[in-house]
Design a protein around this motif. Structure first.
Motif, PDB file in Angstrom:
ATOM      1  N   VAL A 121       0.855  -1.187   0.000  1.00  0.00           N
ATOM      2  CA  VAL A 121       0.000   0.000   0.000  1.00  0.00           C
ATOM      3  C   VAL A 121       0.889   1.234   0.000  1.00  0.00           C
ATOM      4  CG1 VAL A 121      -1.879   1.201   1.149  1.00  0.00           C
ATOM      5  CG2 VAL A 121      -1.709  -1.298   1.317  1.00  0.00           C
ATOM      6  N   ASP A 122       0.675   2.127  -0.950  1.00  0.00           N
ATOM      7  CA  ASP A 122       1.407   3.389  -0.984  1.00  0.00           C
ATOM      8  C   ASP A 122       0.807   4.336   0.048  1.00  0.00           C
ATOM      9  OD1 ASP A 122       2.847   2.322  -3.011  1.00  0.00           O
ATOM     10  OD2 ASP A 122       2.168   3.685  -4.572  1.00  0.00           O
ATOM     11  N   ALA A 123       1.480   4.486   1.185  1.00  0.00           N
ATOM     12  CA  ALA A 123       1.011   5.351   2.263  1.00  0.00           C
ATOM     13  C   ALA A 123       1.512   6.764   1.994  1.00  0.00           C
ATOM     14  CB  ALA A 123       1.503   4.841   3.609  1.00  0.00           C
ATOM     15  N   MET A 136      -5.017   8.600   6.409  1.00  0.00           N
ATOM     16  CA  MET A 136      -4.410   7.491   7.140  1.00  0.00           C
ATOM     17  C   MET A 136      -5.315   7.026   8.283  1.00  0.00           C
ATOM     18  SD  MET A 136      -1.752   6.824   5.457  1.00  0.00           S
ATOM     19  CE  MET A 136      -1.286   5.511   6.542  1.00  0.00           C
ATOM     20  N   GLN A 152      -7.770   3.993   7.302  1.00  0.00           N
ATOM     21  CA  GLN A 152      -7.289   2.705   6.800  1.00  0.00           C
ATOM     22  C   GLN A 152      -7.980   1.518   7.471  1.00  0.00           C
ATOM     23  OE1 GLN A 152      -5.340   2.880   4.013  1.00  0.00           O
ATOM     24  NE2 GLN A 152      -5.837   5.049   4.394  1.00  0.00           N
ATOM     25  N   TYR A 166       3.008  -1.099   4.239  1.00  0.00           N
ATOM     26  CA  TYR A 166       2.765   0.306   3.937  1.00  0.00           C
ATOM     27  C   TYR A 166       4.076   0.945   3.504  1.00  0.00           C
ATOM     28  CZ  TYR A 166      -1.991   0.228   5.780  1.00  0.00           C
ATOM     29  OH  TYR A 166      -3.323  -0.022   5.976  1.00  0.00           O
ATOM     30  N   THR A 193       5.773   3.966   2.971  1.00  0.00           N
ATOM     31  CA  THR A 193       5.403   5.217   3.629  1.00  0.00           C
ATOM     32  C   THR A 193       6.276   6.368   3.153  1.00  0.00           C
ATOM     33  OG1 THR A 193       4.806   3.892   5.560  1.00  0.00           O
ATOM     34  CG2 THR A 193       5.035   6.263   5.886  1.00  0.00           C
ATOM     35  N   LEU A 205      -0.391   4.256  11.744  1.00  0.00           N
ATOM     36  CA  LEU A 205       0.537   3.195  11.372  1.00  0.00           C
ATOM     37  C   LEU A 205       1.263   2.645  12.584  1.00  0.00           C
ATOM     38  CD1 LEU A 205       2.162   4.410   8.015  1.00  0.00           C
ATOM     39  CD2 LEU A 205       0.421   2.658   8.366  1.00  0.00           C
ATOM     40  N   CYS A 212       0.691  -4.717  10.359  1.00  0.00           N
ATOM     41  CA  CYS A 212       1.259  -4.149   9.130  1.00  0.00           C
ATOM     42  C   CYS A 212       2.775  -4.229   9.195  1.00  0.00           C
ATOM     43  CB  CYS A 212       0.805  -2.707   8.921  1.00  0.00           C
ATOM     44  SG  CYS A 212       1.658  -1.496   9.965  1.00  0.00           S
ATOM     45  N   ILE A 242       6.298  -1.871   7.540  1.00  0.00           N
ATOM     46  CA  ILE A 242       6.623  -0.532   7.062  1.00  0.00           C
ATOM     47  C   ILE A 242       7.776  -0.593   6.070  1.00  0.00           C
ATOM     48  CG2 ILE A 242       7.401   1.785   7.717  1.00  0.00           C
ATOM     49  CD1 ILE A 242       4.609   1.150   8.698  1.00  0.00           C
ATOM     50  N   THR A 271      -1.471  -3.716  -5.195  1.00  0.00           N
ATOM     51  CA  THR A 271      -1.096  -2.421  -4.648  1.00  0.00           C
ATOM     52  C   THR A 271      -2.199  -1.395  -4.863  1.00  0.00           C
ATOM     53  OG1 THR A 271       0.688  -0.772  -4.609  1.00  0.00           O
ATOM     54  CG2 THR A 271       0.019  -1.593  -6.757  1.00  0.00           C
ATOM     55  N   THR A 286      -3.200   4.852  -0.215  1.00  0.00           N
ATOM     56  CA  THR A 286      -4.016   5.091   0.986  1.00  0.00           C
ATOM     57  C   THR A 286      -5.070   6.178   0.799  1.00  0.00           C
ATOM     58  OG1 THR A 286      -2.256   6.539   1.833  1.00  0.00           O
ATOM     59  CG2 THR A 286      -2.295   4.257   2.625  1.00  0.00           C
TER      60      THR A 286
END
Length: 739
Positions: free
Chosen positions: A428-430, A450, A453, A469, A471, A485, A494, A496, A678, A681
Motif C-alpha cells: 500500500v502506498d502510504a 491514514m 485505513q 505500507y 510510507t 501506522l 502491518c 513498514i 497495490t 491510501t
C-alpha cells in the motif's frame, strides 16, 4: 580548432584488459565514470575492450558504463585484432564525440587516424610505464620518427604522476599534456565493520593489523612484507599482516606462502583474496604497507590515507613522494631496515599513528577527491564541467556503480520454484492526498486519510493479510499520518517500507515540475539526499530502518539501485511492468522477482502487471500499441475488446475484479508464483484519487479487495504473506504438496 567542437554527448573509453581480468585502470574507470555521470548526466560513457575476450556470461560491473563491448569472443592474434579494431571503428565511430584510449591499444595507429579524420577528440593516457618516450622506444629505430608523428594525432595526453608527465612533455606539446592523478572515492563504512572482519580472520580487537592491497605478483612484491614480518613480530608479537588482492602470479603466491611457513608465521599472515570492495579492509586495519617496485600512481596508498591510515611505502620518485610526506602523512623506505623501523615506530606510538593518520586523511581528500578528478576529465573531453569552487560545495556521494533497477545486464532471476504455492503480497502506498491533475505543490501534505485505513483492515483481518505500507515523508513526519501506522505496527497488523515522493521530501533543491516528480530524474546527489532523509525519518518514527523501497510514480533512475544498496535496502518495488512513466524509455520487464545486483543483495519485487490476450507475447509491438497517441486514437481499447492485447495491473484502482482474475490466471499459466497487489491510501476517502470519487466507488473498492482475496485463497489455492518471504525466506518455495 578542437575548442570549437561542441561538447561531447557520448565518450568511448578503450582498454586492453577488463573484467574478468584484474585491471587497476578498469577499476578506476568504473569509479570515475560514476562521478562523471553525477557531474554531467547528459554525457554517456561506453567501453571498448580490445584484448580480453568476451566472457561467456555478461559481466555486470558498472552501472555508469552504458555499454561494454568486447572486440572478440576468444583470444586472437595481433593482425586479426588490429583488423577487427579498425573495422569496429569504421562502423561505430560516428556514435562518439570523444575517444579516450586509456592505453596504447593500436600499434598501427589506424583507429587513431580514423578518429582524427572524423574530427573526434582523441585522448591518450599514461598509467604505468607508458609515457610517450617509452611507447616510441618500443618501435624499431627506423619507425620511431613515424610513431612520434602518429602520436601527434592526439588532442590531449593524460599522465597520472609527475614522472609520466615530465617524460611525456619531452615529445608532446606541453599545452596538450595534463597531470590528472587517479581520484579516490571513499564510501561510508558500515558500523561494526572493523570487528566483523577481524572476527572473520581470528584477529583480536586490539591486535595491530598491517594491510596490503594489490595483486599478488612480483611487481607489487608482497613477498617482501612477509619476509620482513618476523622482525616486526619480534617486537610486536600480536601483529598481523593481511593481504587483500587477486593472485596474478601463482609462483609469487607459492613463494609467499612458503616464506610464511618457513618462518612459522602462517597464523599471522592472512590471505583475504580478491575483494569486490576493498574499502572495509582499511577500516579493519591500523596502517597500510606497500612494497611495489613500479606504479604509475599507486591508488591504494591515497585511498588508505583517506581512510585515516598512516602509510609505509616503498619510495617511487616523482610518483608517491609528493604525497607520502616523511613523518607527516607516512613513511617511505628503500630497504628492509627502513621499512621495519617505520612500522615499529608507528606500532609503538599510538598518538603518532593517530596524528599522522589524520594528516594523511586531510591531504588525500583535498588533493585526490574524485569530484575534481572527474571534472578535469570532462573538461579534457570538451565538456563544460563545473569549476573547482563549485565542486567543493558538492558532497561526494561515495556511491558504488554495481546495481540497476532497469539495466538487465545486472539482473538474474530470484529463486522461486514453479511448484511453489502462489504467494500474494499486499503493498500500500502510504502517502498524502493531492490533486493528481494539478501542478505539484510542496504544501499539499494532507495525510488525514491514514485515519481511515481501518476500512481496509476489516477485510485484511478477515483474510489474514498483513499489508506493507510503503510510507512517504509527509505521512511519517505528521502525527495524523504516523500514529495510525504506529498503532497497526504495534499490533502486528502491518509492515513498514519507504516510498519517495521527491516533491514533498527535503531537501528541496530542485524546481517543481513533472520531470522532477520522478526521483530518477534528479541529480544523483539530490536523489540520494532525499532517500537518506526519508530513511532516517522512517527509522526514527517506527523504531527500525526500512528495508524495502519504492520510488513514487515508479520513477526509479539509473543510479537508484546504487543508492538503495548504499542505504542498506534489501528490496525494491519500483517496477510496474507495462506501465513505464510517460516519456521514459525502459526495457520490457516481467513481473517476476529478480536480483538487481551481481552480489544478489538487492531484490526487485515488481508490482503484478502483464499483457493478457492472444497477442500477449508480442512485446515488441506492445510499446507501439500502448503509446499515449495510440490510446487517444482508441487503438489499445479496440485491441483489448477483441481479446488481442489488454494491459492489466493487479490493483483495485482502475481495474475490475474480472480483469484481476483474468490477469492472475494468465500469470499462473506463465509460471508466476509471486503476486503483488497495490493501491494508494488516499483512495480510502472518496474524492482523493481518480479511482474513488464517491461512496459507491469506495464500496466497490472494498468489495474488490474482499472478492480478490477470496478468489486467491480459494480458486488459486494461494496464501498471503510478506515481501520478506520473497526476499529472505524458504516460505516463497512452499510446494503445493505441503498444504
Amino acid at each position: 580548432m578542437t575548442a570549437e567542437r561542441p561538447g561531447p554527448r557520448r565518450v568511448l573509453h578503450v582498454l586492453k584488459y577488463y573484467r574478468p581480468a584484474f585491471t587497476g585502470e578498469g577499476v578506476f574507470l568504473e569509479r570515475s565514470s560514476a562521478v562523471m555521470q553525477e557531474i554531467e548526466p547528459g554525457i554517456a560513457h561506453d567501453l571498448l575492450v580490445t584484448h580480453t575476450p568476451q566472457p561467456a556470461q555478461e559481466m555486470a560491473a558498472c552501472s555508469t558504463l552504458e555499454r561494454v563491448i568486447y572486440l572478440s569472443s576468444k583470444p586472437v592474434g595481433t593482425w586479426r585484432r588490429q583488423t577487427a579494431l579498425a573495422a569496429w571503428f569504421l562502423r561505430n565511430l560516428h556514435r562518439y564525440d570523444t575517444v579516450h584510449f586509456r592505453t596504447h591499444a593500436d600499434w598501427y595507429f589506424v583507429s587513431y587516424a580514423l578518429a582524427r579524420l572524423m574530427r573526434r577528440r582523441l585522448v591518450l593516457s599514461a598509467t604505468l610505464d607508458d609515457s610517450l618516450p617509452v611507447l616510441v622506444g618500443q618501435y624499431r629505430s627506423s619507425l620511431r620518427r613515424l610513431a612520434t608523428a602518429g602520436f601527434r594525432l592526439f588532442d590531449a595526453f593524460v599522465s597520472i604522476s609527475p614522472k609520466l608527465m615530465n617524460e611525456t612533455k619531452g615529445l608532446a606539446d606541453p599545452e596538450r599534456c595534463h597531470l590528472v592523478p587517479c581520484g579516490i572515492t571513499i564510501p561510508e563504512t558500515a558500523p561494526g565493520t572493523r570487528a566483523r572482519l577481524r572476527l572473520r580472520l581470528g584477529i583480536g580487537a586490539e591486535d595491530p593489523v598491517l594491510l596490503f592491497v594489490g595483486g599478488l605478483c612480483a611487481r607489487k612484491d608482497p613477498l617482501f612484507l612477509v619476509e620482513a614480518m618476523p622482525r616486526i613480530l619480534a617486537s610486536h608479537p600480536r601483529a598481523h599482516l593481511v593481504l587483500v588482492g587477486p593472485v596474478l602470479e601463482p609462483d609469487h603466491l607459492h613463494a609467499l606462502t612458503g616464506a610464511a611457513r618457513m618462518a612459522g608465521i602462517e597464523e599471522r599472515v592472512h590471505l583475504a583474496g580478491e575483494q569486490a570492495d576493498p574499502h572495509p579492509w582499511f577500516a579493519a586495519s591500523d596502517l597500510l604497507v606497500f612494497a611495489s617496485h613500479l606504479e604509475g600512481f599507486g591508488t591504494v596508498v591515497p585511498e588508505a590515507m583517506a581512510h585515516g591510515l598512516p602509510v609505509v611505502v616503498r619510495r617511487l620518485p616523482q610518483v608517491n613522494d609528493g604525497f607520502v610526506i616523511e613523518g607527516r602523512t607516512g613513511f617511505l623506505f628503500d630497504d628492509a631496515d627502513r621499512y621495519v623501523a617505520a612500522v615499529d615506530g608507528l606500532l609503538r606510538d599510538t598518538a603518532a599513528r593517530a596524528r599522522i593518520g589524520a594528516a594523511a586523511k586531510q591531504l588525500a581528500t583535498e588533493r585526490f577527491g574524485m569530484g575534481n578528478v572527474a571534472a578535469t576529465y570532462l573538461r579534457i573531453y570538451g565538456a563544460r564541467a563545473p569549476a573547482a569552487s563549485h565542486l567543493e560545495q558538492r558532497k561526494a556521494t561515495g556511491l558504488g556503480s554495481g546495481a540497476s533497477i532497469f539495466d538487465t545486464r545486472f539482473h538474474s532471476p530470484a529463486p522461486v520454484a514453479r511448484d511453489a504455492r502462489p504467494l500474494l503480497v499486499t503493498m500500500v502506498d502510504a502517502e498524502e492526498a493531492f490533486d493528481w491533475s494539478a501542478p505539484f505543490r510542496r504544501d499539499a501534505t494532507d495525510v488525514t486519510s491514514m485515519g481511515m485505513q481501518w476500512r481496509a483492515h476489516r477485510i485484511f483481518e478477515r483474510h489474514g493479510v498483513v499489508p506493507l505500507y510503503l510510507t512517504d515523508y509527509p505521512v511519517a513526519a505528521q502525527d495524523a499520518g504516523r500514529e495510525p501506522l504506529q498503532d497497526l505496527l504495534r499490533d502486528g497488523a502491518c509492515e513498514i517500507g519507504a516510498q519517495l515522493h521527491p516533491w514533498v521530501t527535503p531537501p528541496f533543491d530542485e524546481p517543481l515540475g513533472e520531470r522532477n516528480s520522478y526521483a530518477g530524474n534528479l541529480p544523483v546527489e539530490l536523489e540520494l539526499a532525499k532517500a537518506r532523509r526519508l530513511t532516517q525519518v522512517l527509522g526514527d518514527t517506527f523504531g527500525e530502518a526500512p528495508r524495502i523501497f519504492r520510488t513514487g510514480r515508479f520513477g526509479a533512475g539509473p543510479r537508484t539501485g546504487d543508492i538503495l544498496k548504499s542505504l542498506g535496502y534489501a528490496a525494491d518495488s519500483s517496477v510496474t511492468p507495462c506501465w513505464p512513466p510517460e516519456g521514459v524509455m525502459r526495457p520490457w520487464l516481467s513481473a517476476r522477482p529478480y536480483w538487481a545486483d551481481r552480489e544478489k543483495t538487492l531484490m526487485e519485487i515488481p508490482v503484478s502487471a502483464a499483457l493478457v490476450g492472444r497477442l500477449s507475447q508480442a512485446t515488441r509491438v506492445a510499446p507501439l500499441v500502448l503509446h499515449p497517441r495510440m490510446q487517444r486514437m482508441h487503438v489499445s481499447g479496440a485491441m483489448s475488446r477483441l481479446g488481442l492485447m489488454e494491459r492489466i495491473r493487479l490493483s483495485p484502482e482502475g481495474m475490475t475484479i474480472d480483469e484481476a482474475r483474468r490477469l492472475t490466471r494468465h500469470m499462473l499459466a506463465e509460471g508466476h508464483r509471486v503476486f503483488v497487489v497495490t493501491y494508494h491510501t488516499p483512495s480510502l476517502v472518496p474524492g482523493n484519487t481518480p479511482y474513488v470519487r464517491s461512496a459507491e466507488d469506495l464500496t466497490r473498492f472494498l468489495v474488490w479487495l474482499d472478492e480478490f482475496y477470496s478468489f486467491f485463497s480459494g480458486e488459486v489455492g494461494g496464501r498471503f504473506g510478506s515481501w520478506r518471504d520473497v526476499r529472505f525466506g524458504e516460505a516463497a518455495r512452499v510446494p503445493m504438496a505441503a498444504q
